[in-house]
Design a protein around this motif. Structure first.
Motif, PDB file in Angstrom:
ATOM      1  N   ALA A   1       0.835  -1.196   0.000  1.00 47.71           N
ATOM      2  CA  ALA A   1       0.000   0.000   0.000  1.00 47.71           C
ATOM      3  C   ALA A   1       0.870   1.246   0.000  1.00 47.71           C
ATOM      4  O   ALA A   1       2.061   1.195   0.329  1.00 47.71           O
ATOM      5  CB  ALA A   1      -0.927   0.004   1.217  1.00 47.71           C
ATOM      6  N   VAL A   2       0.252   2.358  -0.370  1.00 42.51           N
ATOM      7  CA  VAL A   2       0.922   3.653  -0.310  1.00 42.51           C
ATOM      8  C   VAL A   2       0.938   4.123   1.140  1.00 42.51           C
ATOM      9  O   VAL A   2      -0.102   4.182   1.796  1.00 42.51           O
ATOM     10  CB  VAL A   2       0.201   4.688  -1.203  1.00 42.51           C
ATOM     11  N   LEU A   3       2.117   4.458   1.633  1.00 46.65           N
ATOM     12  CA  LEU A   3       2.264   4.909   3.015  1.00 46.65           C
ATOM     13  C   LEU A   3       2.091   6.410   3.159  1.00 46.65           C
ATOM     14  O   LEU A   3       1.611   6.884   4.190  1.00 46.65           O
ATOM     15  CB  LEU A   3       3.648   4.507   3.546  1.00 46.65           C
ATOM     16  N   ALA A   4       2.479   7.157   2.145  1.00 46.02           N
ATOM     17  CA  ALA A   4       2.365   8.611   2.182  1.00 46.02           C
ATOM     18  C   ALA A   4       2.487   9.141   0.770  1.00 46.02           C
ATOM     19  O   ALA A   4       3.138   8.528  -0.081  1.00 46.02           O
ATOM     20  CB  ALA A   4       3.432   9.229   3.086  1.00 46.02           C
ATOM     21  N   GLU A   5       1.856  10.297   0.526  1.00 41.23           N
ATOM     22  CA  GLU A   5       1.898  10.915  -0.799  1.00 41.23           C
ATOM     23  C   GLU A   5       1.779  12.418  -0.647  1.00 41.23           C
ATOM     24  O   GLU A   5       1.085  12.919   0.241  1.00 41.23           O
ATOM     25  CB  GLU A   5       0.765  10.379  -1.670  1.00 41.23           C
ATOM     26  N   CYS A   6       2.491  13.156  -1.498  1.00 36.36           N
ATOM     27  CA  CYS A   6       2.429  14.612  -1.482  1.00 36.36           C
ATOM     28  C   CYS A   6       2.557  15.123  -2.909  1.00 36.36           C
ATOM     29  O   CYS A   6       3.417  14.653  -3.658  1.00 36.36           O
ATOM     30  CB  CYS A   6       3.545  15.197  -0.599  1.00 36.36           C
TER      31      CYS A   6
ATOM     32  N   ARG B   1       8.434  25.448 -10.737  1.00 34.85           N
ATOM     33  CA  ARG B   1       9.266  25.319  -9.531  1.00 34.85           C
ATOM     34  C   ARG B   1       9.627  23.866  -9.231  1.00 34.85           C
ATOM     35  O   ARG B   1       9.777  23.489  -8.070  1.00 34.85           O
ATOM     36  CB  ARG B   1       8.546  25.943  -8.334  1.00 34.85           C
ATOM     37  N   HIS B   2       9.801  23.051 -10.270  1.00 32.98           N
ATOM     38  CA  HIS B   2      10.131  21.646 -10.046  1.00 32.98           C
ATOM     39  C   HIS B   2      11.390  21.484  -9.191  1.00 32.98           C
ATOM     40  O   HIS B   2      11.414  20.702  -8.235  1.00 32.98           O
ATOM     41  CB  HIS B   2      10.333  20.932 -11.387  1.00 32.98           C
ATOM     42  N   GLY B   3      12.439  22.210  -9.563  1.00 31.15           N
ATOM     43  CA  GLY B   3      13.700  22.071  -8.838  1.00 31.15           C
ATOM     44  C   GLY B   3      13.610  22.530  -7.408  1.00 31.15           C
ATOM     45  O   GLY B   3      14.281  21.985  -6.515  1.00 31.15           O
ATOM     46  N   GLU B   4      12.793  23.520  -7.145  1.00 30.65           N
ATOM     47  CA  GLU B   4      12.629  24.045  -5.787  1.00 30.65           C
ATOM     48  C   GLU B   4      11.757  23.154  -4.918  1.00 30.65           C
ATOM     49  O   GLU B   4      11.976  23.035  -3.712  1.00 30.65           O
ATOM     50  CB  GLU B   4      12.019  25.444  -5.874  1.00 30.65           C
ATOM     51  N   LEU B   5      10.770  22.502  -5.520  1.00 32.52           N
ATOM     52  CA  LEU B   5       9.764  21.782  -4.742  1.00 32.52           C
ATOM     53  C   LEU B   5      10.051  20.297  -4.540  1.00 32.52           C
ATOM     54  O   LEU B   5       9.574  19.708  -3.565  1.00 32.52           O
ATOM     55  CB  LEU B   5       8.395  21.918  -5.422  1.00 32.52           C
ATOM     56  N   LEU B   6      10.810  19.658  -5.436  1.00 28.82           N
ATOM     57  CA  LEU B   6      10.895  18.201  -5.396  1.00 28.82           C
ATOM     58  C   LEU B   6      11.471  17.663  -4.092  1.00 28.82           C
ATOM     59  O   LEU B   6      10.885  16.779  -3.461  1.00 28.82           O
ATOM     60  CB  LEU B   6      11.698  17.675  -6.585  1.00 28.82           C
ATOM     61  N   LEU B   7      12.629  18.152  -3.670  1.00 31.12           N
ATOM     62  CA  LEU B   7      13.232  17.595  -2.449  1.00 31.12           C
ATOM     63  C   LEU B   7      12.373  17.840  -1.211  1.00 31.12           C
ATOM     64  O   LEU B   7      12.229  16.921  -0.381  1.00 31.12           O
ATOM     65  CB  LEU B   7      14.644  18.146  -2.260  1.00 31.12           C
ATOM     66  N   PRO B   8      11.768  19.027  -1.022  1.00 32.28           N
ATOM     67  CA  PRO B   8      10.852  19.181   0.112  1.00 32.28           C
ATOM     68  C   PRO B   8       9.658  18.229   0.056  1.00 32.28           C
ATOM     69  O   PRO B   8       9.199  17.734   1.100  1.00 32.28           O
ATOM     70  CB  PRO B   8      10.404  20.649   0.002  1.00 32.28           C
ATOM     71  N   VAL B   9       9.135  17.975  -1.143  1.00 27.85           N
ATOM     72  CA  VAL B   9       8.023  17.034  -1.289  1.00 27.85           C
ATOM     73  C   VAL B   9       8.463  15.624  -0.892  1.00 27.85           C
ATOM     74  O   VAL B   9       7.751  14.900  -0.185  1.00 27.85           O
ATOM     75  CB  VAL B   9       7.484  17.068  -2.734  1.00 27.85           C
ATOM     76  N   ILE B  10       9.662  15.214  -1.334  1.00 25.52           N
ATOM     77  CA  ILE B  10      10.184  13.900  -0.953  1.00 25.52           C
ATOM     78  C   ILE B  10      10.392  13.818   0.561  1.00 25.52           C
ATOM     79  O   ILE B  10      10.019  12.823   1.203  1.00 25.52           O
ATOM     80  CB  ILE B  10      11.509  13.614  -1.695  1.00 25.52           C
ATOM     81  N   ASP B  11      10.974  14.854   1.141  1.00 25.81           N
ATOM     82  CA  ASP B  11      11.203  14.858   2.591  1.00 25.81           C
ATOM     83  C   ASP B  11       9.888  14.764   3.360  1.00 25.81           C
ATOM     84  O   ASP B  11       9.804  14.072   4.384  1.00 25.81           O
ATOM     85  CB  ASP B  11      11.951  16.124   3.003  1.00 25.81           C
ATOM     86  N   ARG B  12       8.864  15.450   2.878  1.00 25.65           N
ATOM     87  CA  ARG B  12       7.572  15.401   3.558  1.00 25.65           C
ATOM     88  C   ARG B  12       6.990  13.993   3.526  1.00 25.65           C
ATOM     89  O   ARG B  12       6.442  13.508   4.529  1.00 25.65           O
ATOM     90  CB  ARG B  12       6.598  16.395   2.915  1.00 25.65           C
ATOM     91  N   VAL B  13       7.107  13.328   2.385  1.00 32.43           N
ATOM     92  CA  VAL B  13       6.592  11.963   2.258  1.00 32.43           C
ATOM     93  C   VAL B  13       7.310  11.026   3.230  1.00 32.43           C
ATOM     94  O   VAL B  13       6.677  10.220   3.930  1.00 32.43           O
ATOM     95  CB  VAL B  13       6.744  11.475   0.796  1.00 32.43           C
ATOM     96  N   LEU B  14       8.635  11.121   3.283  1.00 29.70           N
ATOM     97  CA  LEU B  14       9.395  10.260   4.190  1.00 29.70           C
ATOM     98  C   LEU B  14       9.046  10.555   5.643  1.00 29.70           C
ATOM     99  O   LEU B  14       8.912   9.638   6.472  1.00 29.70           O
ATOM    100  CB  LEU B  14      10.889  10.455   3.951  1.00 29.70           C
ATOM    101  N   THR B  15       8.887  11.822   5.980  1.00 27.10           N
ATOM    102  CA  THR B  15       8.549  12.201   7.359  1.00 27.10           C
ATOM    103  C   THR B  15       7.174  11.676   7.749  1.00 27.10           C
ATOM    104  O   THR B  15       6.991  11.122   8.841  1.00 27.10           O
ATOM    105  CB  THR B  15       8.587  13.733   7.511  1.00 27.10           C
ATOM    106  N   GLU B  16       6.187  11.850   6.861  1.00 27.81           N
ATOM    107  CA  GLU B  16       4.833  11.390   7.164  1.00 27.81           C
ATOM    108  C   GLU B  16       4.774   9.873   7.331  1.00 27.81           C
ATOM    109  O   GLU B  16       3.993   9.355   8.126  1.00 27.81           O
ATOM    110  CB  GLU B  16       3.870  11.832   6.068  1.00 27.81           C
ATOM    111  N   ALA B  17       5.615   9.173   6.571  1.00 24.92           N
ATOM    112  CA  ALA B  17       5.633   7.710   6.662  1.00 24.92           C
ATOM    113  C   ALA B  17       6.525   7.213   7.794  1.00 24.92           C
ATOM    114  O   ALA B  17       6.550   6.009   8.087  1.00 24.92           O
ATOM    115  CB  ALA B  17       6.107   7.112   5.338  1.00 24.92           C
TER     116      ALA B  17
END
Length: 220
Positions: A22-27, A34-50
């Motif tokens: 199952a999906v554990l987290a998604e953002c 702003r792909h370059g600005e947003l991608l790493l924060p989005v990844i970090d948020r997913v890992l943190t939520e999971a």
């Protein structure tokens, strides 16, 4: 399995974490500039939520497009860097296949098309059968040139919604959610199938070109 999936081939900067069941987290953040600005924060948020750490990842699934050059390379470069640093495999997934997975999960059970905005009044698109398997594409075309091929078919994605005269069955979802990219990749991997190499599906030359016929200036 702990699979990190993300995609930057459309205006959606999206990431998700999948444990094989199952999906554990998604953002997802929608911003075409702003792909370059947003991608790493989005990844970090997913890992943190999971509640997961990068060191626990067993693989990465990254959208390989088709998509615009600038946005697409952000995701692919990030995937390559993370895969190398963590010593884990990086798998490519067609972005349109991820949107198709979302359409199937939403109840679509007949042949359909997926189309995203390719700019220049064109769309990136592919056709799928009733089971969600891609039967043609991906291609890049002007909507009017393929109107007879997609007429009457349900069609999902921003490209379909942008050109309803050609995609007469246009509907959502508009953008990709990495939750479906992750689920699609996890299902394929669990079945022992090969995914795509993590290289871009550009389908056409980038907008930026080296100027032709410029004047060379030599030192005196």
């Amino acid at each position: 399995m702990l699979l990190l999936a993300f995609d930057t081939a459309t205006p959606a900067v999206t990431a998700a974490l999948h444990d094989g069941e199952a999906v554990l987290a998604e953002c997802t953040r929608i911003d075409a500039r702003r792909h370059g600005e947003l991608l790493l924060p989005v990844i970090d948020r997913v890992l943190t939520e999971a509640g997961a750490d990068k060191g626990e990842l067993t693989g990465i699934a990254v959208g390989v497009g088709p998509g615009p050059y600038t946005g697409l390379r952000v995701g692919l470069a990030t995937a390559a860097a993370l895969g190398h640093a963590l010593g884990i495999p990086v798998h490519g997934v067609c972005t349109l296949d991820g949107i198709a997975h979302a359409a199937r999960a939403g109840g679509l059970a007949e042949p359909f098309a997926v189309a995203t905005d390719a700019r220049r009044k064109e769309v990136y698109w592919a056709a799928y059968d009733a089971a969600g398997a891609r039967v043609s594409g991906p291609d890049v075309d002007r909507p009017a040139e393929i109107a007879d091929r997609v007429a009457g078919l349900p069609a999902v994605g921003a490209g379909a919604l942008l050109y309803p005269d050609a995609f007469t069955g246009a509907r959502g979802p508009e953008h990709l959610s990495a939750a479906h990219l992750a689920a699609h990749a996890a299902e394929r991997l669990a079945a022992g199938e090969q995914l795509l190499p993590p290289v871009p599906l550009y389908l056409r030359r980038p907008d930026a070109q080296v100027p032709a016929g410029y004047k060379a200036v030599l030192p005196a």
